[in-house]
Design a protein around this motif. Structure first.
Motif, PDB file in Angstrom:
ATOM      1  N   ASN A   1     -15.106   2.001   1.427  1.00 41.99           N
ATOM      2  CA  ASN A   1     -13.746   1.961   1.942  1.00 41.99           C
ATOM      3  C   ASN A   1     -13.040   0.785   1.298  1.00 41.99           C
ATOM      4  O   ASN A   1     -13.611  -0.310   1.178  1.00 41.99           O
ATOM      5  CB  ASN A   1     -13.747   1.804   3.460  1.00 41.99           C
ATOM      6  N   ALA A   2     -11.809   0.986   0.873  1.00 40.88           N
ATOM      7  CA  ALA A   2     -11.068  -0.073   0.194  1.00 40.88           C
ATOM      8  C   ALA A   2      -9.610  -0.028   0.605  1.00 40.88           C
ATOM      9  O   ALA A   2      -9.080   1.030   0.959  1.00 40.88           O
ATOM     10  CB  ALA A   2     -11.187   0.083  -1.328  1.00 40.88           C
ATOM     11  N   VAL A   3      -8.972  -1.182   0.554  1.00 39.32           N
ATOM     12  CA  VAL A   3      -7.527  -1.266   0.754  1.00 39.32           C
ATOM     13  C   VAL A   3      -6.939  -2.146  -0.338  1.00 39.32           C
ATOM     14  O   VAL A   3      -7.632  -2.980  -0.932  1.00 39.32           O
ATOM     15  CB  VAL A   3      -7.142  -1.839   2.140  1.00 39.32           C
ATOM     16  N   ALA A   4      -5.663  -1.942  -0.597  1.00 42.32           N
ATOM     17  CA  ALA A   4      -4.925  -2.792  -1.535  1.00 42.32           C
ATOM     18  C   ALA A   4      -3.535  -3.013  -0.971  1.00 42.32           C
ATOM     19  O   ALA A   4      -2.894  -2.075  -0.489  1.00 42.32           O
ATOM     20  CB  ALA A   4      -4.851  -2.149  -2.916  1.00 42.32           C
ATOM     21  N   TRP A   5      -3.096  -4.268  -1.015  1.00 40.66           N
ATOM     22  CA  TRP A   5      -1.759  -4.627  -0.560  1.00 40.66           C
ATOM     23  C   TRP A   5      -0.842  -4.662  -1.775  1.00 40.66           C
ATOM     24  O   TRP A   5      -1.056  -5.442  -2.711  1.00 40.66           O
ATOM     25  CB  TRP A   5      -1.791  -5.979   0.132  1.00 40.66           C
ATOM     26  N   SER A   6       0.178  -3.805  -1.762  1.00 42.02           N
ATOM     27  CA  SER A   6       1.053  -3.630  -2.914  1.00 42.02           C
ATOM     28  C   SER A   6       2.437  -4.194  -2.606  1.00 42.02           C
ATOM     29  O   SER A   6       3.007  -3.928  -1.540  1.00 42.02           O
ATOM     30  CB  SER A   6       1.164  -2.141  -3.256  1.00 42.02           C
ATOM     31  N   PHE A   7       2.979  -4.978  -3.548  1.00 41.71           N
ATOM     32  CA  PHE A   7       4.250  -5.677  -3.349  1.00 41.71           C
ATOM     33  C   PHE A   7       5.224  -5.337  -4.469  1.00 41.71           C
ATOM     34  O   PHE A   7       4.869  -5.358  -5.652  1.00 41.71           O
ATOM     35  CB  PHE A   7       4.021  -7.194  -3.346  1.00 41.71           C
ATOM     36  N   GLY A   8       6.467  -5.037  -4.071  1.00 37.24           N
ATOM     37  CA  GLY A   8       7.536  -4.804  -5.016  1.00 37.24           C
ATOM     38  C   GLY A   8       8.799  -5.518  -4.569  1.00 37.24           C
ATOM     39  O   GLY A   8       8.853  -6.099  -3.483  1.00 37.24           O
ATOM     40  N   ALA A   9       9.800  -5.472  -5.410  1.00 37.95           N
ATOM     41  CA  ALA A   9      11.054  -6.165  -5.107  1.00 37.95           C
ATOM     42  C   ALA A   9      11.732  -5.552  -3.886  1.00 37.95           C
ATOM     43  O   ALA A   9      11.532  -4.378  -3.559  1.00 37.95           O
ATOM     44  CB  ALA A   9      11.981  -6.104  -6.316  1.00 37.95           C
TER      45      ALA A   9
END
Length: 326
Positions: free
Chosen positions: A274-282
């Motif tokens: 199981n994996a998660v990723a925190w994604s950030f954009g403008a």
């Protein structure tokens, strides 16, 4: 697990091998639970086109917490596979697509050792092609390869200035017309590093609570950090921080959609991934990605990449792979 003495790699046993009938039933059920669109006809076309990769490789599920997000699936290949030619022959992508050309450029590095893999949307078909570079490789090798657009090459000094010097995977996204670079970032993450990384995409850093969760689940030795770049402008559109192979039974704070995903998408692997990723954009465009193993011993495969898992404290430079660095 079966073991091939010719290539030194572990391969799926009968217990966790890909089953087309089971996969279609699980895809349909998971898409229904998430309210995600699904096309069985298109999925069958995909499975016909890439049958050996699904049966020999490792397969996983993925989605995000964005409203209306689709359900995706991916295979990671265990041997070099010309996914581009397969996609072109099946009519998934145009024969002259420049992003396909980039996949071929990067796949030709290091004597042709890199391996191609693919992402698919359950309703739309192929969306992204990955290249595992057969090691953790110098950024300058990747961006300096003949055929890489100049606007991408010119991003190298920015990444070097942040200590982002080595890349394990690259990918192209056909739907969004972007390129992804997956770096090995030195841990443990701290607020200043996080601020500098999110600033690449013109994004605000996470607040104290979210940063605390990220710091808890990201590997402390090193972690995967990705950038999404426009090959037309060189602009960094998004960045993401990955926590791979979460500790058993432990998850960061998740909304209902991702809780449903992890509870519904089945894994037949000897070890769940199981994996998660925190994604950030403008402009505050922040969301969470989620991935879960399905079959083919995903954990065994990615261990061979010297990937750092969630909670790992390892900082041993000896874990560097040939041609790379810690």
């Amino acid at each position: 697990m079966a073991h091939d003495e010719n290539d030194g790699r572990r391969h799926p046993s009968a217990a966790d091998r890909f089953s087309r009938t089971r996969f279609l039933a699980d895809l349909r059920a998971t898409a229904t639970a998430l309210g995600a669109p699904y096309s069985e006809d298109l999925t069958n076309t995909v499975l016909d086109a890439y049958a050996p990769a699904f049966h020999e490789g490792a397969v996983l599920w993925r989605t995000t917490d964005r409203p209306g997000a689709g359900l995706d699936y991916r295979f990671y290949a265990r041997r070099p596979t010309d996914t581009v030619t397969i996609a072109q022959r099946a009519g998934f992508i145009a024969g002259d697509d420049p992003l396909a050309g980039l996949v071929r450029v990067w796949s030709g590095l290091y004597g042709g050792a890199p391996e191609q893999s693919c992402d698919f949307d359950a309703a739309l078909g192929p969306t992204k092609m990955w290249v595992y570079l057969a090691g953790t490789r110098p950024l300058d090798d990747v961006l300096g390869a003949p055929g890489v657009p100049g606007v991408l090459r010119r991003t190298a000094p920015v990444f070097h200035g942040l200590g982002l010097d080595h890349v394990r995977h690259v990918a192209v996204d056909y739907r969004h017309r972007t390129v992804n670079l997956y770096f090995r970032a030195r841990g443990p993450v701290d607020p200043e590093q996080c601020r500098r990384f999110t600033a690449l995409a013109g994004a605000e850093p996470p607040g104290e609570r979210l940063f605390g969760e990220m710091a808890t689940f990201l590997s402390r030795g090193a972690y995967t950090f990705s950038v999404t770049v426009s090959p037309a402008t060189g602009e960094v559109e998004r960045v993401a921080f990955y926590a791979l192979k979460l500790p058993p039974g432990r998850f960061p704070s998740l909304g209902g959609r991702l809780r449903t995903f992890f509870a519904t998408a089945p894994s037949y692997d000897p070890e769940d991934m199981n994996a998660v990723a925190w994604s950030f954009g403008a402009g505050g465009a922040t969301y969470v990605k989620a991935e879960r193993s399905h079959c083919g011993d995903l954990v065994g495969l990615i261990r061979g990449w010297n990937t750092f898992f969630s909670g790992s404290e390892t900082t041993d430079p000896a874990l560097a792979v040939p041609g790379g660095a810690p």
